[in-house]
Structures are given as structure tokens and as C-alpha cells.
Design a protein around this motif. Structure first.
Motif, PDB file in Angstrom:
ATOM      1  N   GLY A 299     -20.434 -18.951 -21.397  1.00 16.30           N
ATOM      2  CA  GLY A 299     -19.603 -19.182 -22.571  1.00 16.30           C
ATOM      3  C   GLY A 299     -18.251 -19.760 -22.212  1.00 16.30           C
ATOM      4  O   GLY A 299     -17.708 -19.480 -21.149  1.00 16.30           O
ATOM      5  N   VAL A 300     -17.712 -20.584 -23.106  1.00 22.03           N
ATOM      6  CA  VAL A 300     -16.470 -21.296 -22.789  1.00 22.03           C
ATOM      7  C   VAL A 300     -15.218 -20.485 -23.097  1.00 22.03           C
ATOM      8  O   VAL A 300     -14.161 -20.774 -22.554  1.00 22.03           O
TER       9      VAL A 300
ATOM     10  N   ILE B  57     -13.167 -17.564 -22.463  1.00 25.44           N
ATOM     11  CA  ILE B  57     -13.008 -16.437 -21.547  1.00 25.44           C
ATOM     12  C   ILE B  57     -11.955 -15.500 -22.123  1.00 25.44           C
ATOM     13  O   ILE B  57     -10.813 -15.889 -22.346  1.00 25.44           O
TER      14      ILE B  57
ATOM     15  N   THR C 275     -16.902 -13.189 -21.707  1.00 21.48           N
ATOM     16  CA  THR C 275     -16.732 -14.279 -22.667  1.00 21.48           C
ATOM     17  C   THR C 275     -17.048 -13.823 -24.081  1.00 21.48           C
ATOM     18  O   THR C 275     -17.876 -12.941 -24.298  1.00 21.48           O
TER      19      THR C 275
ATOM     20  N   PRO D  47     -23.200 -23.102 -24.748  1.00 22.70           N
ATOM     21  CA  PRO D  47     -21.997 -22.566 -24.101  1.00 22.70           C
ATOM     22  C   PRO D  47     -20.866 -22.259 -25.085  1.00 22.70           C
ATOM     23  O   PRO D  47     -19.969 -21.495 -24.743  1.00 22.70           O
ATOM     24  N   SER D  48     -20.875 -22.875 -26.264  1.00 22.96           N
ATOM     25  CA  SER D  48     -19.865 -22.512 -27.255  1.00 22.96           C
ATOM     26  C   SER D  48     -20.596 -22.292 -28.565  1.00 22.96           C
ATOM     27  O   SER D  48     -21.657 -22.866 -28.792  1.00 22.96           O
TER      28      SER D  48
END
Lengths: 308, 276
Positions: A90-91, A93, A104, A265-266
Motif C-alpha cells: 500500500g502507498v 504509510i 499501511t 497499491p492504492s
């Protein structure tokens, strides 16, 4: 309206949907449980959880509300802690864990979503066991897969039967002073073991008995007919059509990307569109089907009553 | 015939599902799926080929053995490989070089305690992180993190990750960084990624006594084909052991590079490392 429902649930549990044809019940649960296991979009999770929760409470009354809440809240908290402990993708943090890996936002949200899914599926299965009784299951599958459907329904029936018999055996043993609450620890363990051995013998014998009796009645043989009181009438046809239309629309809508949502990831979702909304409305209409039937029945009943 | 109709139908359904799964998974092998298939067929007949391994060795087995990549594989695979890596396979000068420098090579496996083969002559041997003392002395080296190979194999990349790949492939441009004497490549990477707010996920693998880098900047292993992942290179050499065991020296050039083909696209595969 809601007042009526609550009062009704307390007096006698509503299961209007239960009186429908087994195929209607079965198709409904296949759609709803299947979709609940697959859709990860937060809106569809909310729809599934809310309607599953409401329906299980409507079926089983206040007691279900309490048990639902007791396991639901810990599961939600547990999963939202467990997932980020093992998943660090995940972006966004938030913080760094003591191990050095990041914590994340995406993994926390994903954990919550997964927990919602588990809880809603459990709710739906508790409704399933209430509605799809073993006679209905045998009626649907007795011809196609006779031995498997018998085994499934016997297995499902085994747990409540076993616990009921356990009570009987334990009471009989208590009369002889051989209860698990009597004597020293070793004695108690001995009593417990003898009860367990009685139960095991009973279960094995019972299984053979059932198998023999089914065989002697010609179960599973080609020429055998089965009596059933199920009729597929106009009311069933309407409900079946309703479920099929909304179920297939939801299926097509989700396959063509109407419920697109990604966590990694987002976090990203589709923009709000008429098509996307229509898929959610269809899914909601599908999940709420038995609840709507109950409400409609109550309204009809009240209308008739007031005329007299 | 009628009696067995159901059994035949069940058999046909199972066969159909298996063949579907076989064909489906075949498509996802990575940029060099054809080579990968060859290696699989070689693996099947491995017992026959044991006798003539020297010539088949790099093409067939390099898939299984590329420093960090092996860490994703289980013990069973390693055990299977043991006969292929008998001490006679490694040049004896490497063995004596590694042993002189403090590596404890087991005679029966030809590897050290943590499954590492002898280091080729002239390169640093692994140093266990638990045996090192990190002092306050500040030293400098250079470090970079790049993923150029993804740009070449963009078709294989997970669609959801496309936006994460920089246009020039540079996640962390080469720059001079400070480290403390005794630190490993891993310590440096963790600190620099944290300082520059770049995502990093690793996993500690006790069997190799090292951390395994799973993903940097949300680009994970297997995101760009089944043969993809992160590797590291120090002064142009791909170490054959994990990054926690590589102790930094002043002036080292550390490069983290993403591979889409088990290291062969960046010159870090097993055969080239051993000069074959």
C-alpha cells in the motif's frame, strides 16, 4: 412498519420465505452467498452485511441479535489488526512497525473489508440453515445425487441430534451418580470418557440404522417415487423471476466492471455512474428479497384484518 | 454401460478441469515462458540427465538457483538440488578461498550453514549480522534502486501497478549515502527507504539468515511475470547470499535492480555469476 416487524418477531418468528418452493429458496441463497463471498466493493459488502444481519435477526429474533453482535465485533477488530501485521502493501504509510515493515492504510482497510465479508457470510449461512431444511435439500437433490445429498443432510442434522442425545445420556448417568460434576478430577474424567464412549457407539449404530432403513425403503432406486408437498405456484414464479432478473443483472454488471474496486497499491473505485448505481440497486434488491416478502405479507395481513 | 455412465461423466469432467488448469497456468509463466517450459521438461527427466549434467547445467538449473529467488522456494526444492551441487561442481579454488575467509563449507552438501555455496574468488564472503558490531564511525557509499526491466516487459506487469513505475525506471537515483561501520546492505536499504518515504516490504528468512526483499515502492516480486523480483549488486557483482549478510565497505556501489527473468535480463543469473 418497523414496529410491526419487531412485535411479530417476538411473538412468532416470521418465515414467509420458508413457505416458498425449495428451488426459489435455493437459487436465492446460491446467488446471495456466492456474491457475498466474491464482491469486495465496500458498498456491496455493506449491502450484504446489513441485509444478512437484518434477515437473521428477523428469522431468529432477539437472541440472534445478541449472538451476532458477540462474534461480529471481535471478528471485525481482530481482522483489522491481523491483516496489517502480515500484509504491508500500500502507498499510504501510516507508521512503521517495530519489525521495520510499514503499516499501511490500505492493509488496514482491506482487513476490515475481509472481516465484513466473513461476518456477512456467517449471517447468510445462519439464515440458510433456517430456511433450507434437510427435506428441501433432499427434495432438490435426492434424484440427481441421492447418496451425496443424504450424507449432506445427515451431516448437517448430526450436530443438533448429537447434542440432544448427549443431554439424555448425561442425565441418565447423573441418576447413577456418574456425572461429570461428581468426585475427584480423575473420577470426573472417567465419567466424561464413559459418556463419550456411549455417544460414539450411539452415533455409529445410528448411522448404520439410518443407512439400513433408507436402503430397505428403496432410497435412491430408479423406480422410487417421493411424496412432496411442494408446488410451484404463481407466487413462486413471481419470486423466482424477481430473484433471477436481479441476480443475473448483478452478475453481468459485476463481470463488466460495474463493481470495480481495488485496495492495492492504492484504494481506487469507479466514478459514480448510472450503470454502477444500477448494479448496486439490483444487488440490494436481490439481498432484500425475503425481507420485502415478509413486509409485504405483514401489510397484506393487516389490511385484511382491519376490514373485518 | 448404463451403470457406469455417471463414473465416466465424472472422469471426463475431472480431465477437462485439469487440462483447462494446465493450459491456463501455462500462459502465466513470464517473459520467457518457452524457456521455462523447456526447463520443466528437463526437470522431469532429471534422473536420466544426472550423468550428463555439466553441459546441461546452466540452461536447466539456472531457473532454480539465483541468489534471492531461491529464498522463495521451499526446502524440498533445495534438497532436490543437492546432488547437482556436489563440491565437484564448484571450482576447488573457490572452496579454498571461501574457507580461508571464514566460510564453513560442509563437505556433504558443498554449502555453508545457511545454504550458501562457496563465494567465487575475489569477492567478499557473507558475514552473519548477529556477529557484527555496528560502530559510530560514519562511512559513505553509493546506492540506487532501479526497475528498468519492467519498462521493457510492461506487458507482463500487473495492470494495477502501471502507475507506480517511473518513466525512466529510477525509483531512487544513485546518490552518496552515509552508513555506520559494520552495517549490511539491508540496514542501509531500510534506512534510506524510510528516510525517502519509499515503501519497502521484507521478510526475515531464518534458513538463509537474511532478510528477503519482497517489494520496493509497492513493486513486488511476481508483479511482472512469474520470474520477477528484486536483486542486488555490489560493485558489479550479484552476491549469492542475502543482503543482511553483505557487510558494506566504504566506497561500495550498491544497486538494487528489478528482474523480470530470474536475473538473466540484468546479468545476474547463476551461470554468468560463475563464469560459465
Amino acid at each position: 412498519m418497523e414496529e410491526i416487524i419487531l412485535r411479530e418477531t417476538e411473538s412468532d418468528k416470521m418465515n414467509e420465505f420458508k413457505t416458498y418452493h425449495p428451488i426459489v429458496n435455493f437459487v436465492y441463497f446460491v446467488f446471495v452467498i456466492g456474491f457475498s463471498c466474491v464482491f469486495m466493493h465496500p458498498v456491496s459488502l455493506t449491502i450484504s452485511l446489513l441485509s444478512g444481519f437484518t434477515y437473521s435477526v428477523m428469522l431468529k429474533g432477539r437472541k440472534a441479535l445478541k449472538t451476532n453482535l458477540i462474534y461480529m465485533i471481535p471478528t471485525l477488530i481482530f481482522a483489522s489488526f491481523i491483516n496489517p501485521a502480515f500484509n504491508h502493501e500500500g502507498v499510504t504509510i501510516i507508521e512503521y512497525l517495530p519489525s521495520g515493515n510499514p503499516l499501511t492504510l490500505e492493509s488496514v482497510v482491506y482487513g476490515l473489508a475481509a472481516a465484513m465479508m466473513i461476518v456477512s457470510v456467517i449471517c447468510w449461512f445462519s439464515c440458510y440453515t433456517e430456511i433450507m431444511t434437510s427435506d428441501k435439500f433432499i427434495y432438490l437433490f435426492g434424484r440427481i445425487i441421492p447418496s451425496l445429498s443424504l450424507i449432506i443432510s445427515m451431516t448437517l442434522r448430526f450436530v443438533p441430534r448429537f447434542s440432544a442425545q448427549l443431554k439424555v445420556v448425561a442425565n441418565a448417568q447423573r441418576c447413577m451418580g456418574r456425572d461429570v460434576s461428581n468426585g475427584s478430577i480423575i473420577k470426573r474424567a472417567k465419567h466424561g470418557l464413559s459418556i463419550l464412549s456411549i455417544m460414539t457407539t450411539w452415533a455409529l449404530e445410528n448411522a448404520i440404522d439410518t443407512a439400513d432403513s433408507m436402503k430397505s425403503r428403496g432410497y435412491g432406486h430408479p423406480g422410487r417415487t417421493a411424496f412432496s408437498i411442494f408446488n410451484f405456484d404463481k407466487r413462486d414464479r413471481k419470486a423466482f423471476l424477481y430473484i433471477m432478473v436481479f441476480g443475473i443483472y448483478t452478475l453481468i454488471g459485476s463481470l463488466s466492471g460495474g463493481m470495480y474496486f481495488r485496495y492495492f497499491p492504492s484504494i481506487r473505485a469507479n466514478d459514480v455512474s448510472v450503470f454502477g448505481l444500477s448494479v448496486f440497486v439490483a444487488y440490494g434488491a436481490l439481498c432484500m428479497c425475503p425481507i420485502l416478502i415478509e413486509i409485504w405479507e405483514v401489510r397484506k395481513w393487516k389490511a385484511i384484518e382491519s376490514k373485518i | 454401460m448404463k451403470k457406469h455412465k455417471k463414473k465416466i461423466i465424472a472422469g471426463v469432467i475431472i480431465a477437462a478441469i485439469l487440462s483447462f488448469a494446465f493450459l491456463w497456468c501455462d500462459n502465466a509463466a513470464g517473459p520467457h515462458s518457452r524457456d521455462a517450459k523447456n526447463s520443466e521438461s528437463t526437470k522431469v527427466t532429471k534422473t536420466e540427465e544426472l550423468s550428463k549434467i555439466p553441459e546441461n547445467f546452466p540452461s536447466a538449473e539456472s531457473f532454480q538457483k539465483t541468489d534471492e529467488q531461491t529464498e522463495t522456494e521451499g526446502n524440498a526444492d533445495l534438497a532436490e538440488d543437492i546432488p547437482l551441487y556436489s563440491p565437484s561442481q564448484t571450482p576447488s579454488k573457490d572452496v579454498s578461498y571461501s574457507e580461508q575467509n571464514g566460510m564453513d563449507i560442509k563437505d556433504d552438501t558443498g554449502k555453508d550453514e545457511y545454504q550458501t555455496e562457496p563465494v567465487s574468488e575475489g569477492n567478499p564472503v557473507p558475514i552473519e549480522p548477529e556477529n557484527t558490531v555496528i560502530s559510530d564511525k560514519e562511512l559513505t557509499c553509493t546506492m540506487s534502486v532501479r526497475c528498468d526491466t519492467i519498462l521493457e516487459n510492461i506487458a507482463w506487469l500487473d495492470k494495477e501497478k502501471t502507475e507506480l513505475v517511473p518513466k525512466d525506471g529510477v525509483i531512487y537515483g544513485e546518490q552518496t549515502v552515509t552508513f555506520y561501520e559494520g552495517e549490511s546492505v539491508f540496514n542501509l536499504l531500510v534506512r534510506e527507504m524510510k528516510r525517502n518515504k519509499i515503501h519497502l516490504e521484507f521478510e526475515n528468512t531464518p534458513i538463509y539468515n537474511s532478510a528477503y526483499i519482497e517489494g520496493i515502492g509497492n513493486l513486488y516480486e511476481f508483479d511482472c511475470g512469474e520470474l520477477s523480483g528484486w536483486m542486488y549488486r555490489v560493485n558489479g557483482w550479484f552476491p549469492n547470499y542475502g543482503c543482511s549478510r553483505y557487510q558494506l565497505k566504504a566506497g561500495d556501489k550498491v544497486e538494487w535492480v528489478y528482474t523480470c527473468d530470474l536475473g538473466r535480463d540484468i546479468g545476474g543469473d547463476y551461470s554468468s555469476r560463475n563464469g560459465k
